[in-house]
Design an enzyme around this catalytic site. Sequence first.
Site, short mmCIF file in Angstrom:
data_model
loop_
_atom_site.label_atom_id
_atom_site.label_comp_id
_atom_site.label_asym_id
_atom_site.label_seq_id
_atom_site.Cartn_x
_atom_site.Cartn_y
_atom_site.Cartn_z
N LYS A 105 37.54 37.72 37.88
CA LYS A 105 38.63 38.67 38.39
C LYS A 105 39.52 39.24 37.29
O LYS A 105 40.33 39.87 37.67
CB LYS A 105 39.35 37.66 39.17
CG LYS A 105 38.65 37.00 40.54
CD LYS A 105 38.41 37.90 41.62
CE LYS A 105 38.11 37.44 42.99
NZ LYS A 105 37.11 36.26 43.28
C1 LIG Z 1 36.10 36.03 44.18
C2 LIG Z 1 34.86 35.24 43.72
C3 LIG Z 1 33.74 35.52 44.30
C4 LIG Z 1 33.67 36.39 45.22
O1 LIG Z 1 33.62 37.83 44.75
P1 LIG Z 1 33.62 38.62 45.98
O2 LIG Z 1 34.09 40.13 45.23
O3 LIG Z 1 35.01 38.47 46.64
O4 LIG Z 1 32.44 38.94 46.61
C5 LIG Z 1 32.51 34.78 43.74
N1 LIG Z 1 32.88 33.66 42.65
C6 LIG Z 1 33.98 33.59 42.22
C7 LIG Z 1 34.06 32.29 41.06
C8 LIG Z 1 35.15 34.31 42.77
O5 LIG Z 1 36.28 34.07 42.28
#
Ligand SMILES: *Cc1c(COP(=O)(O)O)cnc(C)c1O
Length: 432
Positions: A105
């Site tokens: 993220k």
């Molecule tokens: C946010 C997240 C996901 C999922 O990603 P999306 O874009 O919401 O499908 C998977 N793994 C981790 C560690 C995350 O923080």
Amino acid sequence: MKYYSTNNKNVKADFKEIIFSGTAPDGGLFMPEYVKDNRGEMEELLRLPLHEKAARILYPYVSGITEAKFGQLCTEAFNFPVSIKKLTSDLAVAELFNGPTLAFKDFGARFLARIISYYLEGEAGICTIMVATSGDTGGAVANAFWGMKNVRVVLLYPSKRISPLQERQLTTLGGNVYALEVTGTFDDCQRLVKDAFADTELKNKYKLTSANSINFVRLLAQSVYYFEAFSQIALASRQVRFIIPSGNLGNLTAGILSVKMGLPVHSFIAALNRNRAFLDYLETGEFQPRSTFQTLSNAMDVGNPSNLSRLKKFFNDQVDLMRQNITAFSFTDDATIAKIKEVSDKYNYAIDPHTATGLLAYDKLPVDEKLINIVLSTAHPAKFLETMDIALGAGMVQIPEPLLKLKNLNPKSLRISPEYSQIKDFFSTQFN
Ligand SMILES: *Cc1c(COP(=O)(O)O)cnc(C)c1O
């Protein structure tokens, strides 16, 4: 570049509007009117360092920023590497968690923060970034915007449904970062944020801006690491299949975007936990929002993934076309724990519970000599110590410095029930 709403092609906005408005005025999500095809310059593009790739790939979607300035913003945002861990001749893990909060993220959040701070320079008033988090978004956004003087951040997270270290990342910064602990699920948090954006009075008064993956700018940033991972591993003779641990489907949507941009990807696999609304959609062709199950891969505990409407648009609302390009699998927590242990035993490599679902999905795929499979590793295992201890025994995962530091800081958050009136109360008491 103009952007249109997934609800209505005639509802349009420019780049600056889509950054600051979150959803479109009709409740849809913004999509770019066209996507630039980079195939003509792909070889050269793939040779560039990460931040230059970003600047080159993303500039067509931006307006009101000079190319030189945009290059500088990309250098600041994309300042940590994608690392590749090869496990076998046809399987690799792309580690996307080398940023400050140890989850992928950071890519979207850092880019969004640089763009927003650029636009706010010299403007009066304070803008409020509001974000619902299933675990990692909140930390990345808080870190990226922390200390900016004309921005405040309001984070909503589901009580007891994120890991203790994730919670500390949200609640220990203080300053311009406010954490709300919601006694409900992630979908409740997401709904409260949506309600706030639909409340025009609140939205205008506090200059609300979304940092969730409803904000297209985040997806733009995420498309770049597909090019980066591809450039580090692709061989001329073999095609690439990406395997993506998925929840809100932002990551997967960014992957499809990278294909529209010309990246030659064979196909995509969405790895899900028990929350399988997307798999059910692919099977039946009808979408039903589901209530969420709490799982060990908590950042994927999503019953109503907000980016599905974008994915549908990319496939012209034809589920058959989507099925040709995307396959989904769903896995239990027991399988996830077993996979973490197996990968540790076999490769001496610790993977987090989200990444584990990706490796489980790999096992489901028929062997194909022509393909290299890249599992996107979305978070560092140390963020999920309790689960890692169950899978591997206590103390097997090294805790990196940024997480160690959190242990000595004081957490601060405000607990609310999942009702919109509580959000309104919070704003009027805190920010007046
Ligand atoms: C946010 C997240 C996901 C999922 O990603 P999306 O874009 O919401 O499908 C998977 N793994 C981790 C560690 C995350 O923080």
